[in-house]
Design a protein around this motif. Sequence first.
Motif, PDB file in Angstrom:
ATOM      1  N   PHE A  55      -3.381  -1.140  -8.689  1.00 55.94           N
ATOM      2  CA  PHE A  55      -2.803  -1.987  -7.637  1.00 55.94           C
ATOM      3  C   PHE A  55      -4.892  -2.435  -7.155  1.00 55.94           C
ATOM      4  CE2 PHE A  55      -0.668   0.808  -7.776  1.00 55.94           C
ATOM      5  CZ  PHE A  55       0.556   0.779  -7.595  1.00 55.94           C
ATOM      6  N   GLN A  56      -4.316  -4.227  -6.605  1.00 53.13           N
ATOM      7  CA  GLN A  56      -5.181  -4.995  -6.773  1.00 53.13           C
ATOM      8  C   GLN A  56      -5.169  -6.192  -5.286  1.00 53.13           C
ATOM      9  OE1 GLN A  56      -6.712  -7.135  -9.778  1.00 53.13           O
ATOM     10  NE2 GLN A  56      -7.682  -5.159 -11.260  1.00 53.13           N
ATOM     11  N   LEU A  57      -5.871  -6.510  -4.170  1.00 58.38           N
ATOM     12  CA  LEU A  57      -5.207  -7.266  -3.187  1.00 58.38           C
ATOM     13  C   LEU A  57      -6.236  -8.604  -3.328  1.00 58.38           C
ATOM     14  CD1 LEU A  57      -5.719  -5.191  -0.132  1.00 58.38           C
ATOM     15  CD2 LEU A  57      -3.240  -6.107  -1.135  1.00 58.38           C
ATOM     16  N   LEU A  58      -6.209  -9.631  -3.435  1.00 60.03           N
ATOM     17  CA  LEU A  58      -6.561 -11.120  -3.449  1.00 60.03           C
ATOM     18  C   LEU A  58      -6.797 -11.551  -2.403  1.00 60.03           C
ATOM     19  CD1 LEU A  58      -8.684 -12.905  -5.378  1.00 60.03           C
ATOM     20  CD2 LEU A  58      -6.920 -13.236  -6.620  1.00 60.03           C
ATOM     21  N   VAL A 103      -9.353   1.095   0.344  1.00 61.73           N
ATOM     22  CA  VAL A 103     -10.595   1.294  -1.389  1.00 61.73           C
ATOM     23  C   VAL A 103     -11.327   2.577  -0.909  1.00 61.73           C
ATOM     24  CG1 VAL A 103     -12.131  -0.519  -2.071  1.00 61.73           C
ATOM     25  CG2 VAL A 103     -10.813  -1.411  -0.786  1.00 61.73           C
ATOM     26  N   GLY A 104     -11.646   3.321   0.374  1.00 58.86           N
ATOM     27  CA  GLY A 104     -12.505   4.871   0.391  1.00 58.86           C
ATOM     28  C   GLY A 104     -11.266   5.168  -0.080  1.00 58.86           C
ATOM     29  N   GLU A 105      -9.734   5.052  -0.202  1.00 54.17           N
ATOM     30  CA  GLU A 105      -8.825   6.308  -0.490  1.00 54.17           C
ATOM     31  C   GLU A 105      -9.087   6.543  -1.787  1.00 54.17           C
ATOM     32  OE1 GLU A 105      -5.584   6.507   1.867  1.00 54.17           O
ATOM     33  OE2 GLU A 105      -6.240   5.279   3.222  1.00 54.17           O
ATOM     34  N   TYR A 151     -10.158  -4.032  -3.547  1.00 49.60           N
ATOM     35  CA  TYR A 151     -10.443  -5.679  -2.407  1.00 49.60           C
ATOM     36  C   TYR A 151     -10.733  -6.422  -3.402  1.00 49.60           C
ATOM     37  CZ  TYR A 151     -10.836  -9.235   0.196  1.00 49.60           C
ATOM     38  OH  TYR A 151     -10.472 -10.127   1.440  1.00 49.60           O
ATOM     39  N   LEU A 152     -10.101  -7.919  -3.697  1.00 48.03           N
ATOM     40  CA  LEU A 152     -11.254  -8.569  -5.244  1.00 48.03           C
ATOM     41  C   LEU A 152     -11.815  -9.674  -4.231  1.00 48.03           C
ATOM     42  CD1 LEU A 152      -8.377  -8.861  -7.577  1.00 48.03           C
ATOM     43  CD2 LEU A 152     -10.562  -6.835  -7.468  1.00 48.03           C
ATOM     44  N   GLY A 153     -11.809  -9.488  -2.689  1.00 50.49           N
ATOM     45  CA  GLY A 153     -12.193 -11.070  -1.945  1.00 50.49           C
ATOM     46  C   GLY A 153     -11.333 -12.038  -2.099  1.00 50.49           C
ATOM     47  N   ILE A 207       0.987  -1.095  -0.330  1.00 47.97           N
ATOM     48  CA  ILE A 207       0.422  -0.166  -0.431  1.00 47.97           C
ATOM     49  C   ILE A 207       0.801   1.483  -0.244  1.00 47.97           C
ATOM     50  CG2 ILE A 207      -1.865   1.275   1.871  1.00 47.97           C
ATOM     51  CD1 ILE A 207      -2.597  -1.058  -0.350  1.00 47.97           C
ATOM     52  N   ALA A 208       2.044   1.448   0.773  1.00 53.56           N
ATOM     53  CA  ALA A 208       3.014   2.224   0.991  1.00 53.56           C
ATOM     54  C   ALA A 208       3.184   2.680  -0.255  1.00 53.56           C
ATOM     55  CB  ALA A 208       3.794   2.519   1.892  1.00 53.56           C
ATOM     56  N   ALA A 209       3.559   1.672  -1.042  1.00 52.90           N
ATOM     57  CA  ALA A 209       4.408   1.644  -2.118  1.00 52.90           C
ATOM     58  C   ALA A 209       3.732   1.997  -3.800  1.00 52.90           C
ATOM     59  CB  ALA A 209       5.448   0.953  -3.098  1.00 52.90           C
TER      60      ALA A 209
END
Length: 380
Positions: free
Chosen positions: A229-232, A252-254, A259-261, A214-216
Amino acid sequence: MKPAVRNKIIISMNTSWNVVNFRKGLVEALQSRDYDVVIVAPRDEYSSLIAAMGCRYIELEMDNSGTSPLRDLVLLWRYWRLLRLEGPLAFVGFTIKPNVFGSIAANLNGIPVINNISGLGTAFVRGGLLLRIAKTLYRVALTRSKMVFFQNDDDRRLFVDERMVRKEQTGLLPGSGIDLVHFAPPAEVHTRSGAIVFLLVARLLWDKGVGEFIAAARRVRREVPAVRFQLLGFLDVENRTAVSREQVEKWVGEGLVDYLGSTDDVRPFLRAADCVVLPSYREGTPRSLLEAAAMGRPLIATDVPGCREVVDHAVNGFLCKVRDPNDLASKMIEFAMMDDASRDRMGVESRKKVERQFSETIVIERYMRQIERLSARAVK
């Protein structure tokens, strides 16, 4: 204890999900050679699928992330009672608590043990009292194991140097192995919509480098706006190093990340990604990187045990410094600035590397070799 059943193999893990998703090939190979496979794991939504694999399932309650000595003693007793009743040819353990308490119980019952140390876990990353306890438990548990498989040589050397296991007991595996047919590059050419997609696939734990990702992302967005950028992966609220759902929703709000679940089939998400990223603090051999590489995706990962075995720097991806979001960001920016042909070449090299080193058939054959030796001894 009754005599061992020569063709019965007990496989134990900390979740049924793990068995269904990662050990189906091993189970099928054992069954093809007439072994009766029994799965021992806690009940979850995947437990009902084990019967469809042709296995008998035995539920075993297990506090996977807990550190209560009383609960662990109860788990040891449950393993001891179960193994005494079943009398298998061998106990095959995966994940921490089956490897420790299942192995001790098997030793007490005179049952041969084969272990797989797929990663060292939070205790080895964070140190302290928990690490000292973990080392002591491993020394007791592994002392009589017939084979202890590791997924990288750094982990094996650590266990040998700390006298948790003897070198002659150990072997190396290329991770859990990848089904190269199931995970294959898409037939169609990967077309980009304009934005470069960086995907992190993992349980959402701080130790997986989610914070660094996230920082990157913040820095990369400032320099190369056309990126996503995606998180799964699972939001693992039971783990002590879990990222909270509230924190993920804030990101996600930012607008920092999607976030893909979680999913039982990562392939569509891997196909849609340009690069798969894992800034983990330490791994065995990360399944997410192997699956991505098998599907012809370039990789960015930390230069730590487990990850460096999968990523050849500047060949099929980039290695970055651990716990260093600035270095991670610089590698992402470098990747984003490459031309399409260069990125495609990295993906081709990823697939070649998995074909050479990480095929599931290699893993299965090494297990079968050990089990056949135990079977031959039981006949004599």
